[in-house]
Design an enzyme around this catalytic site. Structure first.
Site, PDB file in Angstrom:
ATOM      1  N   GLY A   1      -7.307   4.711 -10.146  1.00 28.92           N
ATOM      2  CA  GLY A   1      -7.393   3.345  -9.037  1.00 28.92           C
ATOM      3  C   GLY A   1      -8.252   3.239  -8.321  1.00 28.92           C
TER       4      GLY A   1
ATOM      5  CD  GLU B   1      -6.554   3.206   5.771  1.00 23.75           C
ATOM      6  OE1 GLU B   1      -7.728   3.513   5.165  1.00 23.75           O
ATOM      7  OE2 GLU B   1      -5.869   2.185   5.510  1.00 23.75           O
ATOM      8  N   GLY B   2     -10.714   2.650   6.841  1.00 29.03           N
ATOM      9  CA  GLY B   2     -11.169   1.365   5.848  1.00 29.03           C
ATOM     10  C   GLY B   2     -10.080   0.656   4.055  1.00 29.03           C
TER      11      GLY B   2
ATOM     12  CG  MET C   1      -5.651   6.804  -2.748  1.00 29.08           C
ATOM     13  SD  MET C   1      -6.374   6.978  -1.258  1.00 29.08           S
ATOM     14  CE  MET C   1      -5.344   5.329  -0.261  1.00 29.08           C
TER      15      MET C   1
ATOM     16  CB  THR D   1      -0.906   0.074   1.127  1.00 25.84           C
ATOM     17  OG1 THR D   1      -0.639   0.303   2.287  1.00 25.84           O
ATOM     18  CG2 THR D   1      -1.454  -1.788   1.679  1.00 25.84           C
ATOM     19  CB  CYS D   2       0.465   4.522  -0.338  1.00 21.81           C
ATOM     20  SG  CYS D   2      -0.904   5.331   1.431  1.00 21.81           S
TER      21      CYS D   2
END
Length: 566
Positions: free
Chosen positions: A194, A114-115, A196, A49-50
Site C-alpha cells: 500500500g 510529515e507529508g 505506506m 490513518t494509522c
C-alpha cells in the site's frame, strides 16, 4: 454550513484503543453509507490513518449529530460506546475546518510536518466520492484542505519540523544514526504494498539498501512495486516480489523488516520472529524480561543499620528515604523527637534548661526541635539506589518496523534477544517531546487565514442562489413589461423596441447591482447567514426557485467532481 467532526487520534487515545477501533476499507464504506442514512447527516467522509479515525458530516442538528456520529463510530469500530466516549473529540463548523486544515499541514501528526497525510486525505475524499456521500460542503472542504497542505509545504519549512513516519521510524531503529549509513548494504523485507509500505520501500531504496523483497497478499501489487523500485532512476537496488507464504523464509535473510498491511490479525508472531533469529544465531534467542520489578525496586538507604546512635527504629524507616528526612520523623513524640534532633545535630540536650512544664512546654519543645531538625535535612530526599548490574543485551541482528494499525508484528517480539522492534506505540512515545520548528508558527498563520477565507467563501456561496433567483425574477419582470409595451404600441419598429428593452434592463441592473454586491459582502462575514433570508423576504422570492438554482449548481459541480480530486 454545519460541519461536524467526531474522532479520536494518538493525541486523545492510547494506541491500544486506536488499534481496536481501526477500520478496514469495507468498514469505512459501510460507515459512510450508514452516516448519510442517519437523520442528522446529509454528507459524510471518513479519514482513517494509522493514528486517527475521524468521521466528518454535514448535519442539521449539533447535539443529535454528535450522538449519532459517536454511536456509528462505536458500532463500526467494535469498541463499546461507553469505552470509546472518553477518547472522542468533537469539532464544529469553523473549528472543524481548522482541525482538518491543521491535519493536512502535518501539525496534528505524530511526527510534525510529515507529508504522508496528504495522500490519505486524498484517498478519503476519493472514497466518499465513490460512495456518493460527499456533497458540495465536503468536496469543497477536502479539496481546499489538500491545497492548504500543499501550500504549507511549498511556502514554509514545515518539512524541517519533522519527517515522514517512515523516516522517523527508521531513525528510531538505527538509534539516531544516519539512516543512509545504517541501512547501506542491508537486506530489507517490506510486507504490504500500500501507500505506506511503498513509501517505506522507496525510502530504503534511496538510503542504499542492497536488496528489497516485497511480500503482499495481492501478487500483482507486489510485482508492480518491485518493478518501480528496480526501474527507479534515483536508486540502484535489487527488488523482487514474493508471496506471503515466503515471509518465514525471507525472515532468515532480512536485516530490516517493515510491515504495514490492512490485516486485522498479526502478520508476524513472536515465534516466527524467533525462528528467523534462530536461523542466524544458531540457537533459540532468549527472552529478556524487561519488566522484572525486583531489579527495578529501589534499594534501602545505605545509612539504615549503619547510623550509630540513631534513636529511630530503623526497620520502620520507609525504604529509599533518608533517616533524617520528614518521613522518618513524622509522628514522633516529644521525647523521641528530642533525641533525634540532638543526634542529627551531633549534640546533646540539657533537660534541666528546657524544663518539663506540661503540654505547653512539650509543644514548645517539639517546635524547637522540629526547627533544629529542619536545618539538617528535614526535607525528604530519596537516596540514589545502588546500581544494579544487568546482563548485556545482545546486539540486534533483526530490526523490525511496524507501521500498521492494528499492529502487524507481535509486541512480544521486543523481548527477544537479537531483535529491535519499533511500532506505532513506541514512535508516539519517542515523538512526544520532539522540538517544534519555528516554521510551525508560519503554518499556523496560513491555516488561520485559510479557515477565514473558506468560511467567507462558504457563506458567500450560500447566498448566491438567492441572488441568482432575484436577478431571474427581475429579468422576468422586464420581459413581461416589454411584452405589455408591445401590446400597447404594436407599430413600434425593431430599432426602438431594442433600445427601450436595453434601457429598461440597464435600469434594473443598476438598481440591483449595489444591493447584490453588498449583500454578498455582508453574507461572507461571520454571522452573515441571515442576509439570504432577508433578501428572500424583501423581494418575496419563491423558495422553490432558489432551491432549483441550488440543485442546478450542485448537479454541475457533481459532474466536475466525479473526475476525482486533483
Amino acid at each position: 454550513m454545519s460541519l461536524l467532526v467526531v474522532g479520536l487520534s494518538h493525541r486523545s487515545a492510547p494506541v491500544s484503543v486506536l488499534e481496536r477501533a481501526s477500520l478496514g476499507v469495507d468498514a469505512q464504506t459501510k460507515l459512510l453509507q450508514d452516516t448519510v442514512a442517519a437523520e442528522p447527516a446529509t454528507e459524510s467522509a471518513v479519514l482513517a490513518t494509522c493514528n486517527r479515525i475521524e468521521l466528518y458530516a454535514d448535519v442539521d442538528k449539533f447535539h443529535a449529530g454528535v450522538a449519532e456520529l459517536s454511536t456509528l463510530l462505536a458500532q463500526h469500530s467494535g469498541v463499546g460506546l461507553e469505552e470509546l466516549t472518553p477518547y472522542l473529540y468533537v469539532h464544529y463548523e469553523d473549528r472543524a475546518v481548522h482541525h482538518l486544515f491543521s491535519v493536512a499541514c502535518g501539525l496534528d501528526s505524530m511526527v510534525v510536518g510529515e507529508g504522508q497525510i496528504l495522500g490519505q486525505i486524498k484517498d478519503s475524499l476519493a472514497r466518499a466520492q465513490e460512495t456518493h456521500t460527499a456533497g458540495r460542503l465536503l468536496n469543497d472542504l477536502f479539496q481546499q484542505a489538500l491545497r492548504v497542505g500543499k501550500r504549507a509545504h511549498s511556502e514554509t519549512g514545515i518539512d524541517r519540523a519533522g519527517q515522514s513516519l517512515v523516516t522517523f521510524g527508521l531513525e528510531q531503529l538505527s538509534l539516531g544514526a544516519p539512516v543512509e549509513g545504517w541501512v547501506r548494504g542491508k537486506k530489507a523485507l517490506v510486507i504490504g504494498a500500500g501507500s505506506m509500505s511503498s513509501l517505506a520501500a522507496a525510502t530504503l531504496a534511496r538510503a542504499g539498501v542492497a536488496e528489497i523483497v516485497v511480500a503482499n497478499r495481492t501478487p500483482d501489487r507486489a510485482e508492480r512495486l518491485a518493478q518501480i523500485l528496480t526501474e527507479g532512476d534515483d536508486t540502484n537496488v535489487l527488488a523482487r516480489a514474493v508471496p506471503m507464504t515466503s515471509v518465514p523464509f525471507e525472515l532468515t535473510r532480512a536485516d530490516v523488516v517493515v510491515s504495514c498491511t490492512g490485516a486485522t490479525g498479526l502478520v508476524l508472531t513472536a515465534d516466527a520472529v524467533a525462528a528467523g533469529v534462530e536461523s542466524r544465531t544458531g540457537g533459540e534467542p532468549p527472552v529478556v524480561d524487561l519488566d522484572d520489578e525486583a531489579s527495578a525496586a529501589p534499594l534501602p538507604p545505605t545509612s539504615v543499620g549503619t547510623e550509630e546512635g540513631c534513636p529511630l527504629d530503623l526497620s520502620a524507616v520507609r525504604p529509599g528515604f533518608s533517616v533524617m528526612g520528614e518521613a522518618a520523623v513524622a509522628g514522633m513524640d516529644a521525647a523521641t523527637l528530642e533525641q533525634h534532633a540532638a543526634w542529627a545535630a551531633g549534640t546533646t540536650v540539657d533537660r534541666r534548661r528546657t524544663g518539663r512544664g506540661g503540654p505547653e512546654a512539650d509543644a514548645e519543645l517539639i517546635g524547637a526541635l522540629a526547627a533544629t531538625a529542619s536545618t539538617v535535612g528535614r526535607i525528604p530526599e530519596r537516596r540514589r539506589p545502588e546500581p544494579v548490574a544487568e546482563p548485556p543485551r545482545p546486539e540486534p541482528v533483526l530490526f523490525l518496523l511496524d507501521l500498521a494499525m492494528p499492529r502487524d508484528i507481535d509486541a512480544a517480539a521486543h523481548r527477544l534477544a537479537g531483535v529491535r522492534l519499533v511500532d506505532i506505540e513506541s514512535l508516539a512515545e519517542a515523538s512526544a517531546d520532539a522540538p517544534m520548528a519555528a516554521d510551525v508558527d508560519q503554518v499556523r498563520r496560513i491555516v488561520s487565514d485559510e479557515v477565514a477565507a473558506f468560511g467567507a467563501a462558504q457563506r458567500a456561496a450560500h447566498i448566491t442562489p438567492t441572488v441568482v433567483a432575484l436577478r431571474s425574477m427581475a429579468a422576468d419582470v422586464v420581459a413581461g413589461e416589454i411584452a405589455r409595451l408591445e401590446g400597447r404600441l404594436p407599430g413600434l419598429d425593431d430599432k426602438h423596441r431594442a433600445e427601450i428593452t436595453q434601457t429598461v434592463r440597464r435600469v434594473v441592473d443598476k438598481l440591483l447591482h449595489a444591493p447584490t454586491v453588498r449583500v454578498k459582502q455582508l453574507a461572507a462575514e461571520p454571522g452573515g447567514a441571515g442576509y439570504a433570508d432577508a433578501l428572500r423576504t424583501l423581494f418575496d422570492l419563491d423558495p422553490e426557485t432558489v432551491a432549483s438554482v441550488s440543485r442546478a449548481e450542485e448537479s454541475t459541480e457533481k459532474n466536475a467532481e466525479n473526475r476525482g480530486p486533483g
